[in-house]
Design an enzyme around this catalytic site. Structure first.
Site, PDB file in Angstrom:
ATOM      1  N   SER A  55      84.798 -74.251 -30.874  1.00 19.14           N
ATOM      2  CA  SER A  55      84.053 -75.166 -30.005  1.00 19.14           C
ATOM      3  C   SER A  55      84.718 -76.530 -30.082  1.00 19.14           C
ATOM      4  CB  SER A  55      82.612 -75.266 -30.521  1.00 19.14           C
ATOM      5  OG  SER A  55      81.917 -76.315 -29.893  1.00 19.14           O
TER       6      SER A  55
ATOM      7  N   TYR B 136      76.637 -76.749 -37.610  1.00 15.34           N
ATOM      8  CA  TYR B 136      77.414 -76.104 -36.539  1.00 15.34           C
ATOM      9  C   TYR B 136      78.871 -76.590 -36.635  1.00 15.34           C
ATOM     10  CZ  TYR B 136      78.573 -74.315 -31.854  1.00 15.34           C
ATOM     11  OH  TYR B 136      79.141 -73.635 -30.790  1.00 15.34           O
TER      12      TYR B 136
HETATM   13  N1  NAP Z   1      78.020 -72.281 -24.422  1.00 14.49           N
HETATM   14  C1  NAP Z   1      78.692 -73.328 -24.906  1.00 14.49           C
HETATM   15  O1  NAP Z   1      78.544 -74.470 -24.433  1.00 14.49           O
HETATM   16  C2  NAP Z   1      79.676 -73.114 -26.022  1.00 14.49           C
HETATM   17  C3  NAP Z   1      80.512 -74.193 -26.362  1.00 14.49           C
HETATM   18  C4  NAP Z   1      81.388 -74.035 -27.415  1.00 14.49           C
HETATM   19  C5  NAP Z   1      81.453 -72.847 -28.106  1.00 14.49           C
HETATM   20  N2  NAP Z   1      80.642 -71.819 -27.769  1.00 14.49           N
HETATM   21  C6  NAP Z   1      80.717 -70.574 -28.562  1.00 14.49           C
HETATM   22  O2  NAP Z   1      80.859 -69.473 -27.702  1.00 14.49           O
HETATM   23  C7  NAP Z   1      80.403 -68.295 -28.362  1.00 14.49           C
HETATM   24  C8  NAP Z   1      79.532 -67.498 -27.403  1.00 14.49           C
HETATM   25  O3  NAP Z   1      78.351 -68.208 -27.133  1.00 14.49           O
HETATM   26  P1  NAP Z   1      77.672 -68.280 -25.683  1.00 14.49           P
HETATM   27  O4  NAP Z   1      77.737 -69.686 -25.270  1.00 14.49           O
HETATM   28  O5  NAP Z   1      78.198 -67.240 -24.791  1.00 14.49           O
HETATM   29  O6  NAP Z   1      76.140 -68.025 -26.103  1.00 14.49           O
HETATM   30  P2  NAP Z   1      75.143 -66.801 -25.896  1.00 14.49           P
HETATM   31  O7  NAP Z   1      74.976 -66.500 -24.452  1.00 14.49           O
HETATM   32  O8  NAP Z   1      73.923 -67.174 -26.685  1.00 14.49           O
HETATM   33  O9  NAP Z   1      75.884 -65.571 -26.588  1.00 14.49           O
HETATM   34  C9  NAP Z   1      75.860 -65.345 -27.978  1.00 14.49           C
HETATM   35  C10 NAP Z   1      76.160 -63.881 -28.217  1.00 14.49           C
HETATM   36  O10 NAP Z   1      76.165 -63.653 -29.628  1.00 14.49           O
HETATM   37  C11 NAP Z   1      75.415 -62.474 -29.875  1.00 14.49           C
HETATM   38  N3  NAP Z   1      74.843 -62.461 -31.212  1.00 14.49           N
HETATM   39  C12 NAP Z   1      73.945 -63.320 -31.742  1.00 14.49           C
HETATM   40  N4  NAP Z   1      73.621 -62.949 -32.991  1.00 14.49           N
HETATM   41  C13 NAP Z   1      74.336 -61.819 -33.243  1.00 14.49           C
HETATM   42  C14 NAP Z   1      74.413 -60.941 -34.354  1.00 14.49           C
HETATM   43  N5  NAP Z   1      73.705 -61.185 -35.472  1.00 14.49           N
HETATM   44  N6  NAP Z   1      75.211 -59.864 -34.279  1.00 14.49           N
HETATM   45  C15 NAP Z   1      75.920 -59.627 -33.153  1.00 14.49           C
HETATM   46  N7  NAP Z   1      75.907 -60.411 -32.072  1.00 14.49           N
HETATM   47  C16 NAP Z   1      75.100 -61.499 -32.115  1.00 14.49           C
HETATM   48  C17 NAP Z   1      74.326 -62.484 -28.823  1.00 14.49           C
HETATM   49  O11 NAP Z   1      73.841 -61.163 -28.594  1.00 14.49           O
HETATM   50  P3  NAP Z   1      72.509 -60.525 -29.197  1.00 14.49           P
HETATM   51  O12 NAP Z   1      71.471 -61.606 -29.232  1.00 14.49           O
HETATM   52  O13 NAP Z   1      72.203 -59.420 -28.229  1.00 14.49           O
HETATM   53  O14 NAP Z   1      72.880 -60.009 -30.546  1.00 14.49           O
HETATM   54  C18 NAP Z   1      75.119 -62.949 -27.609  1.00 14.49           C
HETATM   55  O15 NAP Z   1      75.756 -61.866 -26.996  1.00 14.49           O
HETATM   56  C19 NAP Z   1      79.691 -68.781 -29.629  1.00 14.49           C
HETATM   57  O16 NAP Z   1      80.532 -68.590 -30.739  1.00 14.49           O
HETATM   58  C20 NAP Z   1      79.489 -70.258 -29.374  1.00 14.49           C
HETATM   59  O17 NAP Z   1      79.402 -71.010 -30.577  1.00 14.49           O
HETATM   60  C21 NAP Z   1      79.761 -71.921 -26.736  1.00 14.49           C
END
Ligand code: NAP
Length: 252
Positions: A149, A162
């Site tokens: 991130s 975080y």
């Molecule tokens: N969105 C942003 O602005 C942003 C910015 C920087 C970095 N990121 C990073 O991008 C990555 C993806 O996040 P996203 O933004 O796409 O958010 P998201 O839509 O909340 O996706 C998170 C994913 O992680 C899975 N997950 C959560 N707990 C888990 C567990 N215990 N075991 C297996 N899977 C699990 C969730 O699925 P289930 O709940 O079905 O398990 C979901 O598929 C993360 O690492 C986040 O830190 C996001």
């Protein structure tokens, strides 16, 4: 589906929503057989049905990767059922913000358990298979892409743990990159800024309220998936080590 990744197998963690789901689609469109892992089976099944309709090969893995055995089991099932592992997208993550002074300790534990330990469990199980794929694969190269991130670059008031987890992902990725480089396992770090997904929605209501209006412009999950697709489709002699991606208007 035909493309640069034809004959290869990818595993995407956190593929039930957001960046992970979009990445599974992007890799399948490039011809990869895709294993999709997360806890919400219904979401994974819906994603898989859509990809299969377009001719894709998909393996659904219901797994909580904070459990080391389930994480290693997801990697093993990918290899057992799809035959190999060329690409690991370590994407699953959680972001719980707010002042440290009033934070429930359980939120810190959740972030460390998923963003750090979950990623490490998957990486540990996958490395031997990635090395094998790089030695014998159709492309003679394999990829691990770790999703960090902007928070992995800069620490800010209210996001300390975080920040800690994502800085850790950056350090581990760079060390592993150096270790595996000459064996053609490329380790890449992707650092997105604000992206419209479910990520923020896991925060407590009072924290969410404070976050409203903090970000003007958002990227789409597909924008980040496109960057990941670019990284893993590079020719064998070229490795994209790190990508920092913000919405154009995001200053910090
Ligand atoms: N969105 C942003 O602005 C942003 C910015 C920087 C970095 N990121 C990073 O991008 C990555 C993806 O996040 P996203 O933004 O796409 O958010 P998201 O839509 O909340 O996706 C998170 C994913 O992680 C899975 N997950 C959560 N707990 C888990 C567990 N215990 N075991 C297996 N899977 C699990 C969730 O699925 P289930 O709940 O079905 O398990 C979901 O598929 C993360 O690492 C986040 O830190 C996001």
């Amino acid at each position: 589906m035909k493309g640069t990744l034809e004959g290869t197998v990818a595993l995407v963690t956190g593929a039930s929503s957001g960046i992970g789901a979009a990445t599974a689609v992007a890799l399948a469109e490039q011809g990869a057989a895709v294993a999709v892992a997360a806890r919400r089976r219904d979401r994974l099944d819906a994603l898989a049905a859509g990809l299969r309709e377009q001719g894709g090969t998909v393996l659904v893995l219901e797994a909580d990767i904070t459990d080391g055995q389930q994480a290693a089991g997801a990697v093993q099932r990918t290899v057992d059922e799809l035959g190999r592992l060329d690409t690991l997208i370590n994407n699953a993550g959680v972001m719980l913000l707010g002042p440290a002074a009033t934070a429930p300790l359980s939120e810190w534990q959740r972030m460390v358990e998923l963003n750090v330990l979950g990623l490490l469990y998957c990486a540990h199980a996958a490395v031997p298979h990635l090395l094998r794929a790089a030695g014998q694969g159709p492309r003679q190269v394999a990829d691990m892409v770790n999703i960090s991130s902007v928070a992995g670059r800069v620490a800010r008031n209210g996001s300390g743990v975080y920040n800690l987890t994502k800085h850790g992902v950056g350090a581990f990725s760079e060390s592993l990159r150096q270790e595996l480089a000459t064996r053609y396992v490329r380790v890449a770090l992707v650092e997105p800024g604000a992206t419209a997904t479910e990520l923020a929605g896991h925060n407590r209501p009072e924290i969410l309220e404070g976050m409203r209006g903090q970000f003007g412009q958002w990227m789409e999950a597909g924008d980040i998936a496109d960057a990941i697709r670019y990284i893993v489709t590079r020719p064998r002699h070229m490795a994209v080590n790190e990508m920092l991606i913000r919405p154009t208007e995001q200053e910090r």
